[in-house]
Write a protein that holds these residues in place. Structure first.
Motif, PDB file in Angstrom:
ATOM      1  N   ASP A  14     -19.678  66.103  28.530  1.00  0.00           N
ATOM      2  CA  ASP A  14     -20.907  65.823  29.286  1.00  0.00           C
ATOM      3  C   ASP A  14     -21.412  64.426  28.923  1.00  0.00           C
ATOM      4  O   ASP A  14     -20.709  63.443  29.144  1.00  0.00           O
ATOM      5  N   SER A  16     -11.186  62.360  33.193  1.00  0.00           N
ATOM      6  CA  SER A  16     -12.158  63.103  33.987  1.00  0.00           C
ATOM      7  C   SER A  16     -12.488  64.441  33.340  1.00  0.00           C
ATOM      8  O   SER A  16     -13.653  64.847  33.266  1.00  0.00           O
ATOM      9  N   TRP A  17     -11.467  65.106  32.826  1.00  0.00           N
ATOM     10  CA  TRP A  17     -11.694  66.421  32.165  1.00  0.00           C
ATOM     11  C   TRP A  17     -12.494  66.260  30.889  1.00  0.00           C
ATOM     12  O   TRP A  17     -13.400  67.053  30.597  1.00  0.00           O
ATOM     13  N   LYS A  74     -14.634  63.898  30.180  1.00  0.00           N
ATOM     14  CA  LYS A  74     -16.027  63.585  30.509  1.00  0.00           C
ATOM     15  C   LYS A  74     -16.785  64.847  30.890  1.00  0.00           C
ATOM     16  O   LYS A  74     -17.941  65.032  30.512  1.00  0.00           O
ATOM     17  N   LYS A  75     -16.121  65.726  31.635  1.00  0.00           N
ATOM     18  CA  LYS A  75     -16.783  66.975  32.026  1.00  0.00           C
ATOM     19  C   LYS A  75     -17.002  67.870  30.813  1.00  0.00           C
ATOM     20  O   LYS A  75     -18.031  68.564  30.722  1.00  0.00           O
TER      21      LYS A  75
END
Length: 283
Positions: free
Chosen positions: A25, A18-19, A21-22
């Motif tokens: 982007d 998740s991190w 992907k953030k």
């Protein structure tokens, strides 16, 4: 126990994905080896990143609050000038605007909370104290630098002197080594010559002995006779000194039984010292 560890690993993996992907982007996430060590490192990076983001968010929020406060103060002051004194930025002359900008820049440079004289004086005093402290530190550093330069100069001079002494010592040692080598060669040459002469002398003596030469005429015999002659000459000198003391005496009458013989030593004429001694022994 193994299932709990696997679930914790799955939770960390989801957090990391998740991190990532953030962070990336819409860009593809780089491939990485999935193992406990890598996941732990990425989890720590995710924690540091989240903490940094929270700190930045708090800082932005604080700056926004300060901006709102500054804006409210500016509106208050502007209203005070406009309503109370009837002044506005458009009504100020260029000189007045310049003074106002100078006042604002001074307050920002001195980091005062306002533009009052007390704030300016307090800020100026603080800056003067800091300037004095900085000037004192600079003077101390200059003194230390001067001392270091003197020590460095002395060290360089000593190093140069040591280099010169070392060079002279090396040159002296080279000269002495050449002299020693030359003396060694000379000594070797003399030793070789001496050995050659000794061999030749021995061969000549053997050759002369084979021809019937008297052994008393050999080099060794002559040296022995020369030494004996020198010893006899020393004895003669001593006896001459002793005889001289007797010759200086007055005539003496020597009585000897059964007859008396008067001898005048000064009238005696002896051929050599041994005869004198023998004469005295007879009496």
């Amino acid at each position: 126990m193994a299932e709990a560890g696997a679930e914790a690993m799955e939770g960390k993996l989801r957090r990391v994905n998740s991190w990532l992907k953030k962070m990336f982007d819409n860009q593809p996430i780089p491939q990485y080896e999935v193992n406990p060590q890598t996941i732990d490192i990425l989890c720590k990076l995710e924690e540091y990143s989240e903490a940094r983001d929270r700190g930045v968010a708090f800082l932005i929020e604080d700056m926004e609050l300060k901006a709102e406060e500054y804006e409210a103060d500016a509106n208050y002051l502007e209203g005070l000038l406009t309503e109370g004194l009837g002044l506005s930025l458009s009504s100020l002359s260029s000189e007045g605007t310049a003074y106002l900008n100078t006042l604002v820049n001074s307050a920002m440079t001195l980091e005062t909370k306002d533009t009052s004289l007390a704030s300016f004086f307090s800020a100026i005093n603080d800056m003067s104290s800091k300037l004095y402290a900085t000037d004192s530190e600079n003077k101390e550093m200059e003194l230390e630098l001067t001392d270091i330069k003197k020590k460095l100069t002395a060290a360089l001079v000593l190093e140069k002197q040591l280099e010169d002494d070392l060079k002279k010592t090396k040159e002296y040692l080279e000269v002495e080594r050449d002299k020693a080598e030359s003396r060694s060669q000379n000594l070797k040459f003399l030793a070789d010559k001496s050995e050659d002469f000794r061999i030749r002398i021995k061969a000549a003596e053997e050759q002369l002995a084979a021809t019937g030469l008297d052994q008393s005429l050999t080099h060794q015999s002559l040296l022995s006779m020369s030494e004996k002659l020198a010893e006899m000459q020393k004895e003669i000198v001593l006896l001459k000194k002793k005889l001289k003391s007797y010759l200086d005496l007055t005539p003496v009458i020597i009585f000897h039984c059964p007859f008396i013989c008067a001898v005048r030593l000064t009238s005696m004429d002896f051929k050599n010292i041994k005869e004198i001694v023998a004469c005295f022994n007879r009496y």
